[in-house]
Motif scaffolding. Structure first.
Motif, PDB file in Angstrom:
ATOM      1  N   LYS A 146      -9.807   7.008   5.541  1.00 59.34           N
ATOM      2  CA  LYS A 146      -9.907   5.604   5.914  1.00 59.34           C
ATOM      3  C   LYS A 146      -8.729   5.188   6.790  1.00 59.34           C
ATOM      4  N   GLN A 147      -7.662   5.996   6.746  1.00 55.31           N
ATOM      5  CA  GLN A 147      -6.489   5.765   7.579  1.00 55.31           C
ATOM      6  C   GLN A 147      -6.054   7.112   8.157  1.00 55.31           C
ATOM      7  N   PRO A 148      -5.500   7.120   9.372  1.00 53.49           N
ATOM      8  CA  PRO A 148      -4.971   8.372   9.919  1.00 53.49           C
ATOM      9  C   PRO A 148      -3.662   8.746   9.234  1.00 53.49           C
ATOM     10  N   PRO A 149      -3.317  10.018   9.226  1.00 54.49           N
ATOM     11  CA  PRO A 149      -2.017  10.412   8.663  1.00 54.49           C
ATOM     12  C   PRO A 149      -0.875   9.917   9.535  1.00 54.49           C
ATOM     13  N   MET A 150       0.337   9.914   8.981  1.00 56.32           N
ATOM     14  CA  MET A 150       1.492   9.525   9.762  1.00 56.32           C
ATOM     15  C   MET A 150       1.785  10.616  10.801  1.00 56.32           C
ATOM     16  N   ASN A 151       2.396  10.202  11.898  1.00 56.58           N
ATOM     17  CA  ASN A 151       2.678  11.105  13.011  1.00 56.58           C
ATOM     18  C   ASN A 151       4.180  11.358  13.078  1.00 56.58           C
TER      19      ASN A 151
ATOM     20  N   PHE B 253       5.049  -8.548  12.928  1.00 51.80           N
ATOM     21  CA  PHE B 253       3.673  -8.646  13.403  1.00 51.80           C
ATOM     22  C   PHE B 253       2.728  -8.792  12.221  1.00 51.80           C
ATOM     23  N   ASP B 254       1.935  -9.859  12.233  1.00 48.88           N
ATOM     24  CA  ASP B 254       1.051 -10.141  11.101  1.00 48.88           C
ATOM     25  C   ASP B 254       0.069  -9.019  10.824  1.00 48.88           C
ATOM     26  N   GLU B 255      -0.478  -8.394  11.879  1.00 43.30           N
ATOM     27  CA  GLU B 255      -1.459  -7.331  11.639  1.00 43.30           C
ATOM     28  C   GLU B 255      -0.840  -6.147  10.903  1.00 43.30           C
ATOM     29  N   ASP B 256       0.450  -5.895  11.159  1.00 40.65           N
ATOM     30  CA  ASP B 256       1.148  -4.823  10.443  1.00 40.65           C
ATOM     31  C   ASP B 256       1.346  -5.186   8.977  1.00 40.65           C
ATOM     32  N   LEU B 257       1.720  -6.436   8.736  1.00 47.17           N
ATOM     33  CA  LEU B 257       1.947  -6.891   7.364  1.00 47.17           C
ATOM     34  C   LEU B 257       0.653  -6.858   6.549  1.00 47.17           C
ATOM     35  N   VAL B 258      -0.457  -7.210   7.181  1.00 49.22           N
ATOM     36  CA  VAL B 258      -1.754  -7.125   6.503  1.00 49.22           C
ATOM     37  C   VAL B 258      -2.067  -5.667   6.180  1.00 49.22           C
ATOM     38  N   TRP B 259      -1.824  -4.781   7.143  1.00 49.96           N
ATOM     39  CA  TRP B 259      -2.072  -3.344   6.939  1.00 49.96           C
ATOM     40  C   TRP B 259      -1.253  -2.800   5.768  1.00 49.96           C
ATOM     41  N   MET B 260      -0.028  -3.285   5.629  1.00 50.66           N
ATOM     42  CA  MET B 260       0.846  -2.847   4.535  1.00 50.66           C
ATOM     43  C   MET B 260       0.496  -3.518   3.205  1.00 50.66           C
ATOM     44  N   ASN B 261      -0.291  -4.592   3.259  1.00 51.47           N
ATOM     45  CA  ASN B 261      -0.597  -5.442   2.105  1.00 51.47           C
ATOM     46  C   ASN B 261       0.637  -6.187   1.613  1.00 51.47           C
TER      47      ASN B 261
ATOM     48  N   THR C  47       6.634   6.723   4.816  1.00 49.75           N
ATOM     49  CA  THR C  47       6.305   7.968   4.136  1.00 49.75           C
ATOM     50  C   THR C  47       5.098   7.740   3.233  1.00 49.75           C
ATOM     51  N   VAL C  48       4.326   8.793   3.056  1.00 48.10           N
ATOM     52  CA  VAL C  48       3.118   8.708   2.240  1.00 48.10           C
ATOM     53  C   VAL C  48       3.423   9.339   0.884  1.00 48.10           C
ATOM     54  N   GLU C  49       3.612   8.484  -0.112  1.00 51.75           N
ATOM     55  CA  GLU C  49       3.943   8.958  -1.455  1.00 51.75           C
ATOM     56  C   GLU C  49       2.669   9.151  -2.273  1.00 51.75           C
ATOM     57  N   PRO C  50       2.644  10.189  -3.128  1.00 49.79           N
ATOM     58  CA  PRO C  50       1.470  10.398  -3.986  1.00 49.79           C
ATOM     59  C   PRO C  50       1.213   9.183  -4.874  1.00 49.79           C
ATOM     60  N   GLN C  51      -0.009   9.005  -5.245  1.00 49.97           N
ATOM     61  CA  GLN C  51      -0.422   7.940  -6.163  1.00 49.97           C
ATOM     62  C   GLN C  51      -0.295   6.541  -5.566  1.00 49.97           C
ATOM     63  N   THR C  52      -0.161   6.434  -4.252  1.00 53.39           N
ATOM     64  CA  THR C  52      -0.150   5.120  -3.615  1.00 53.39           C
ATOM     65  C   THR C  52      -1.497   4.859  -2.946  1.00 53.39           C
ATOM     66  N   ALA C  53      -1.756   3.594  -2.668  1.00 50.65           N
ATOM     67  CA  ALA C  53      -3.001   3.243  -1.984  1.00 50.65           C
ATOM     68  C   ALA C  53      -3.067   3.902  -0.610  1.00 50.65           C
ATOM     69  N   LEU C  54      -1.930   3.975   0.079  1.00 51.83           N
ATOM     70  CA  LEU C  54      -1.910   4.591   1.403  1.00 51.83           C
ATOM     71  C   LEU C  54      -2.311   6.055   1.331  1.00 51.83           C
TER      72      LEU C  54
ATOM     73  N   HIS D  80       0.799  -1.226   0.000  1.00 51.80           N
ATOM     74  CA  HIS D  80       0.000   0.000   0.000  1.00 51.80           C
ATOM     75  C   HIS D  80       0.833   1.278   0.000  1.00 51.80           C
ATOM     76  N   TYR D  81       2.076   1.189   0.457  1.00 49.77           N
ATOM     77  CA  TYR D  81       2.909   2.384   0.598  1.00 49.77           C
ATOM     78  C   TYR D  81       3.894   2.587  -0.550  1.00 49.77           C
ATOM     79  N   CYS D  82       4.014   1.616  -1.434  1.00 55.04           N
ATOM     80  CA  CYS D  82       5.117   1.595  -2.400  1.00 55.04           C
ATOM     81  C   CYS D  82       4.815   2.412  -3.651  1.00 55.04           C
ATOM     82  N   ASP D  83       5.802   3.247  -4.062  1.00 57.35           N
ATOM     83  CA  ASP D  83       5.654   3.991  -5.319  1.00 57.35           C
ATOM     84  C   ASP D  83       6.783   3.667  -6.301  1.00 57.35           C
ATOM     85  N   PHE D  84       7.492   2.550  -6.076  1.00 51.44           N
ATOM     86  CA  PHE D  84       8.497   2.116  -7.042  1.00 51.44           C
ATOM     87  C   PHE D  84       7.798   1.567  -8.286  1.00 51.44           C
TER      88      PHE D  84
END
Length: 373
Positions: free
Chosen positions: A205-210, A122-130, A190-197, A16-20
């Motif tokens: 649907k998700q809070p911003p990074m802190n 942690f599995d829940e983190d990996l699911v969150w990241m897809n 980091t939150v890159e443009p054009q990503t699912a995150l 979800h976070y990747c823009d490569f």
């Protein structure tokens, strides 16, 4: 001395976070591998016969390729270049690809270093990241690679995202130490443009990074690594003595490199070039005997800024003498711009080398930008 980077633009699924640049469709994988072979041949003179010290397979997910496809690319390089004895040859891999058969097959290749994308235990983190793998696969993959005789291993971790409490972050780091992994690359989310995150955050649907969370977890990271004997040799990279990534260290020290594949970048000290980030267009151009790249001739200011941006992030620091070698009088000008960072105790100087302080490492990008010409 030079390096070669090969971009393998395939992944099983999109994090979800990747823009490569990558594709989740393997339909034209065979054609693209042949295009990579052809580009290596087309670019054979780019490094001007310099000895190749490092080869790095990045992506995407290079471990989706078969071992014989990776070896084919290595063989093509060795046929056309002088490759140093004991050259560092790194393969990025996801834990779910490193089954018994795959690791055994890679052991028969010239690959001698693995970069394993763990990200979290942690599995829940990996699911969150897809992510395509789960925590148990990470531990199994690391042990399997070690049992096969690979000692030169690095793991990727991510911090600074909503699910990651400080307690979980410390447990992730403890697991790295327990697994005897000698090198770690740790990145703030980091939150890159054009990503699912980015889309999830914009739609609430998700809070911003802190930023405060990221800074606090970065401080925890630095202390834990120091306590276990790791050297913080670049902002995001930590290694036990002698276990630095030679390939990435060369990037930061301005060594020439050739990039092969769609979206790959190359640099020869004077000119930077980057290939088109489109698999089909890349393959078509290469088949036609053309390299689908744009180029930029670096100005004096470009070269100064390039050196500042890369060197200030490392434990080797920014050399004032090297600045003057690029442009006469540059060091004096930079020291004027650097006064505010000295006053804030974000940087320090010793024997003509400027280094980030521990606090300064939190602001590395801002410091570099403030020193640009």
């Amino acid at each position: 001395m030079a390096g070669i980077y090969i971009h393998i633009p395939f992944c099983k699924q999109a994090c979800h976070y990747c823009d490569f640049h990558f594709s989740t469709s393997p339909q034209y994988k065979d054609e693209l591998v042949q295009a990579l072979v052809s580009e290596i041949k087309l670019q054979k003179n780019y490094l001007n016969s310099e000895t190749v010290e490092t080869i790095y397979f990045g992506g995407g997910t290079p471990s989706v390729l078969a071992a014989d496809e990776i070896q084919l690319l290595i063989n093509t390089i060795t046929e056309l270049h002088t490759v140093a004895s004991g050259a560092e040859i790194t393969l990025e891999a996801n834990p779910d690809d490193l089954d018994v058969a795959k690791v055994k097959a890679f052991k028969q290749t010239d690959v001698n270093r693995f970069s394993i994308g763990i990200q979290s235990f942690f599995d829940e983190d990996l699911v969150w990241m897809n992510r395509a793998h789960r925590a148990r696969e990470s531990e199994t993959a690391v042990k399997r690679v070690q049992d096969a005789g690979f000692e030169n291993i690095t793991a990727d971790l991510i911090y600074g995202y909503p699910l990651l409490t400080d307690t979980k972050w410390k447990q992730n780091l403890d697991r790295i130490f327990e697994l005897s992994i000698p090198h770690v690359s740790a990145y703030s989310m980091t939150v890159e443009p054009q990503t699912a995150l980015a889309a999830f955050i914009s739609k609430k649907k998700q809070p911003p990074m802190n930023d405060q969370q990221s800074a606090a977890q970065f401080m925890v990271l630095m202390q834990a690594m120091a306590d276990h004997g790791f050297e913080h040799y670049e902002i995001s990279n930590f290694a036990l003595p002698g276990k630095y990534s030679k390939h990435n260290s060369n990037y930061w020290q301005g060594v020439k490199y050739l990039g092969i594949g769609p979206s790959a970048h190359s640099y020869n000290g004077e000119v930077r070039q980057w290939n088109i980030a489109n698999n089909a267009k890349y393959t078509k151009a290469i088949i036609g005997g053309k390299i689908p790249a744009e180029t930029e001739t670096l100005t004096e200011a470009n070269r100064l800024n390039e050196y500042i941006m890369t060197s200030i992030r490392t434990m080797w620091g920014l050399s004032l003498n090297r600045l003057n070698a690029i442009a006469k009088g540059a060091a004096d000008q930079l020291q004027v711009e650097a006064r505010e960072f000295f006053d804030k105790e974000w940087i320090t100087e010793k024997d003509g080398i400027i280094y980030l302080t521990a606090t300064g490492k939190l602001y590395a990008d801002n410091i570099a930008a403030g020193l640009f010409f």
